[in-house]
Write a protein that holds these residues in place. Sequence first.
Motif, short mmCIF file in Angstrom:
data_model
loop_
_atom_site.label_atom_id
_atom_site.label_comp_id
_atom_site.label_asym_id
_atom_site.label_seq_id
_atom_site.Cartn_x
_atom_site.Cartn_y
_atom_site.Cartn_z
N CYS A 86 0.74 -0.86 -0.02
CA CYS A 86 -0.13 0.48 0.41
C CYS A 86 0.93 1.13 -0.12
N ALA A 87 0.22 2.37 -0.44
CA ALA A 87 0.98 3.34 -0.93
C ALA A 87 1.27 4.21 0.95
N ALA A 88 0.62 4.15 1.05
CA ALA A 88 0.17 4.71 2.67
C ALA A 88 -0.40 3.56 3.55
N ASP A 89 0.39 4.08 4.78
CA ASP A 89 -1.51 3.41 5.65
C ASP A 89 -3.16 3.95 5.51
N VAL A 90 -4.06 3.34 5.77
CA VAL A 90 -5.65 3.61 5.14
C VAL A 90 -5.98 4.42 7.02
N ALA A 91 -6.59 5.11 6.80
CA ALA A 91 -7.58 5.33 8.32
C ALA A 91 -8.73 4.42 8.62
N ALA A 92 -9.22 4.17 9.62
CA ALA A 92 -10.01 3.22 9.77
C ALA A 92 -10.97 3.89 11.35
N ARG A 93 -11.73 3.49 11.77
CA ARG A 93 -12.91 3.41 12.91
C ARG A 93 -13.41 2.32 13.36
N ILE A 94 -13.34 2.32 15.10
CA ILE A 94 -13.56 1.44 15.21
C ILE A 94 -15.49 1.28 15.01
N THR A 95 -16.12 0.22 14.45
CA THR A 95 -17.68 0.32 14.67
C THR A 95 -18.36 -0.85 14.76
N TYR A 96 -17.64 -1.95 15.85
CA TYR A 96 -18.13 -3.25 16.83
C TYR A 96 -17.06 -3.43 17.46
N LEU A 97 -18.01 -3.96 18.67
CA LEU A 97 -17.20 -4.22 19.60
C LEU A 97 -17.93 -5.31 20.51
N SER A 98 -17.47 -6.79 20.13
CA SER A 98 -18.44 -7.53 20.62
C SER A 98 -18.47 -8.03 21.90
N SER A 99 -19.66 -8.17 22.66
CA SER A 99 -19.92 -8.35 23.93
C SER A 99 -19.38 -9.19 24.90
N GLU A 100 -18.59 -10.33 23.81
CA GLU A 100 -19.20 -11.71 24.50
C GLU A 100 -17.38 -12.16 23.61
N ALA A 101 -16.91 -12.90 25.46
CA ALA A 101 -15.29 -13.33 24.53
C ALA A 101 -15.51 -14.80 24.01
N GLU A 102 -13.83 -14.52 23.57
CA GLU A 102 -13.50 -15.95 23.29
C GLU A 102 -12.05 -16.35 23.59
N TYR A 103 -11.86 -17.39 23.32
CA TYR A 103 -10.73 -18.06 24.15
C TYR A 103 -9.55 -18.73 22.42
N THR A 104 -8.72 -18.19 22.55
CA THR A 104 -7.95 -18.47 21.70
C THR A 104 -6.23 -18.48 22.70
N PRO A 105 -5.12 -19.79 22.61
CA PRO A 105 -6.57 -21.00 22.11
C PRO A 105 -7.38 -21.61 23.13
N PRO A 106 -8.31 -22.42 22.52
CA PRO A 106 -9.34 -23.14 23.82
C PRO A 106 -8.53 -23.40 24.69
N VAL A 107 -8.11 -22.90 25.76
CA VAL A 107 -8.41 -23.38 26.99
C VAL A 107 -9.14 -23.49 27.74
N ILE A 108 -9.63 -23.77 29.53
CA ILE A 108 -10.16 -24.23 30.32
C ILE A 108 -10.63 -22.45 31.54
N TYR A 109 -10.94 -21.77 31.20
CA TYR A 109 -11.32 -20.87 32.19
C TYR A 109 -10.65 -20.86 33.59
N SER A 110 -9.69 -19.71 33.72
CA SER A 110 -9.43 -19.64 35.05
C SER A 110 -8.38 -18.17 35.27
N ASN A 111 -8.08 -17.83 36.72
CA ASN A 111 -8.24 -16.81 37.02
C ASN A 111 -6.27 -16.83 36.29
N GLN A 112 -5.19 -17.69 35.93
CA GLN A 112 -4.44 -17.92 35.66
C GLN A 112 -3.85 -17.29 34.62
#
Length: 314
Positions: free
Chosen positions: A256-282
């Motif tokens: 690209c000749a230059a960086d492209v400006a953008a704006r956030i249009t959506y924020l998910s309200s649900e969390a995902e695991y990557t990679p899938p693990v069992i949830y813990s404070n650690q």
Amino acid sequence: MTRLLRACVCMLFVVLTLAGCSRHDDNTYQRYVEGEFVYLGSSQSDTVTRGQTVNASAPVFALESVDEAAGLQQAEQQLAAARAQLADIQTGKRRPEINVTRAQLAQAVANAHKAALQLTRDDAQYRAGGIAHAQLDDPRAEADATAAQVRELTNQVDVALLPGRTQQRSAQNAQVEAARAAVAQAQWKLSQKRVSAPVEGLVYDTLYRVGEWVQAGNPVVQMLPPQNVKVRFFVPETVVGKLALGRALTIHCDGCAADVAARITYLSSEAEYTPPVIYSNQNRAKLVFMVEAHTSVADAVKLHPGQPVAVTLQ
């Protein structure tokens, strides 16, 4: 000396590695450009330039429409016939038909007048004693018959001048409305054979070649409006709380000749695991949230679905 040289090389490698890690920007995330495609199809089954940008309402593709055009013509002819029949019911019989009945009536009036005169003469002769009473039966019957014929033809002329009965006109009106609905349906079917672009965008792909059979409802053209080009990336749980809709970011892509400006249009309200693990404070740091951002319509043409990019929060 050899051991010392090896130790220096290892130390230099560790230093360079740490230096490279220290230059890593925590606000930069690697991801791909995505697109929300618009699939254009037809509700009718039949036979059917990708890479071209088309305007809104521009013709995109057309299917064979011989059968639909013939169906529309048939429906229009049936509507014309129903309307003509309604007009005929509303106006009664035609004037030439009424004139024929009137001529028959005039002839019957003349015959009745002749029969009445004959009856008068015979009655006078009977009173004078010239004929017997039985001879009056025939002229009297003839006079009655011709008088009845006059009344019948007079009523026929009156009926011929009347419009159709209310029930007949209502029934024919219903036939006209049904024929009009059939015309509208045939017009809609014919219009489905020519599909136009709902919005301005890129004809991303054509899913059929000319001559191939298209099942009803199947998409034929895959369009990508520029406002549907977006970048989807994931941020950790520690960052999502700092983000808000409308926050600015830049998109960097190779070539690209230059960086492209953008704006956030959506924020998910649900969390995902990557990679899938069992949830813990650690391992809560492994929680990520999906974020979507859109560029301006003018800058959207610089990005392509599937293109790897680096997103940097401002």
